[in-house]
Design an enzyme around this catalytic site. Structure first.
Site, short mmCIF file in Angstrom:
data_model
loop_
_atom_site.label_atom_id
_atom_site.label_comp_id
_atom_site.label_asym_id
_atom_site.label_seq_id
_atom_site.Cartn_x
_atom_site.Cartn_y
_atom_site.Cartn_z
N GLY A 83 0.85 -1.18 0.00
CA GLY A 83 0.00 0.00 0.00
C GLY A 83 0.88 1.23 0.00
O GLY A 83 2.05 1.16 0.40
N HIS A 130 -3.99 1.48 7.98
CA HIS A 130 -2.63 2.05 7.98
C HIS A 130 -2.57 3.24 7.01
O HIS A 130 -1.99 4.29 7.33
CB HIS A 130 -1.63 0.95 7.59
CG HIS A 130 -0.21 1.39 7.55
ND1 HIS A 130 0.75 0.92 8.43
CD2 HIS A 130 0.46 2.24 6.71
CE1 HIS A 130 1.92 1.47 8.13
NE2 HIS A 130 1.77 2.26 7.10
N HIS A 184 -2.09 7.43 7.56
CA HIS A 184 -1.16 8.33 6.86
C HIS A 184 -1.86 9.63 6.47
O HIS A 184 -1.28 10.71 6.55
CB HIS A 184 -0.61 7.67 5.59
CG HIS A 184 0.61 6.84 5.81
ND1 HIS A 184 1.78 7.35 6.34
CD2 HIS A 184 0.86 5.53 5.54
CE1 HIS A 184 2.68 6.38 6.40
NE2 HIS A 184 2.16 5.26 5.93
ZN ZN Z 1 3.05 3.41 5.95
#
Ligand code: ZN
Length: 165
Positions: A48, A138, A142
């Site tokens: 990702g 996750h 960010h």
């Molecule tokens: Zn990351």
């Protein structure tokens, strides 16, 4: 084109990224950004990649099809929003392209509902469980300036990172 990865302690990783105006999807910049982010994710061994990690503080991320069961294509999520849909949590190791040579055990909800816009400008909604739920959370972190190291005290050093997000 391989894009440079922003790493800690760059303060841009700590900003809340801005909502994307959907007119942006019609621009040449966006049409180049999507394949460039996907190429960068794969070349860097990631599953990702969020836009702040390549220096753009906008609410978008890409997720490898490797994290998406039964799907043939990589996911592009624009302005993603999640809802936790069960009380189950699980702990697993996470690494991040922006936090080199560190891995941490992070506890996260196991089942989520994701709403986002895809690269075609379509509203999409899907459930994510396990690894995919972890990757989406996750990446969403960010976009809010949060790193996995903020969510755990159990961080250790590794020689080489794989499957980073
Ligand atoms: Zn990351």
């Amino acid at each position: 084109m391989l894009l440079p990865i922003v790493m800690i302690p760059n303060p841009n990783l700590r900003k809340r990224s801005l909502e994307i105006d959907l007119n942006f999807l019609a621009t040449d910049e966006f049409k180049k950004l999507v394949p460039d982010m996907i190429e960068t994710m794969y070349k860097k061994d990631g599953v990702g990649l969020a836009a702040p990690q390549i220096g753009k503080n906008i609410r978008m991320c890409v997720i490898s099809k490797e994290a998406v069961k039964h799907k043939k294509n990589d996911l592009v999520l624009i302005n993603p929003v999640i809802k936790i849909i069960s009380k189950k949590t699980f702990i697993d190791a996470e690494g991040c392209l922006s936090v080199p040579k560190k891995v941490g055990k992070v506890k996260r909800p196991k089942d989520i509902l994701v709403n986002a816009i895809n690269e075609l400008g379509e509203q999409i909604e899907f459930e994510a469980h396990g690894l995919l739920a972890r990757v989406v959370q996750h990446e969403l972190d960010h976009l809010d300036g949060i790193l996995f190291i903020d969510r755990t005290n159990d961080v250790y050093d590794v020689e080489e990172n794989k499957d980073m997000i």
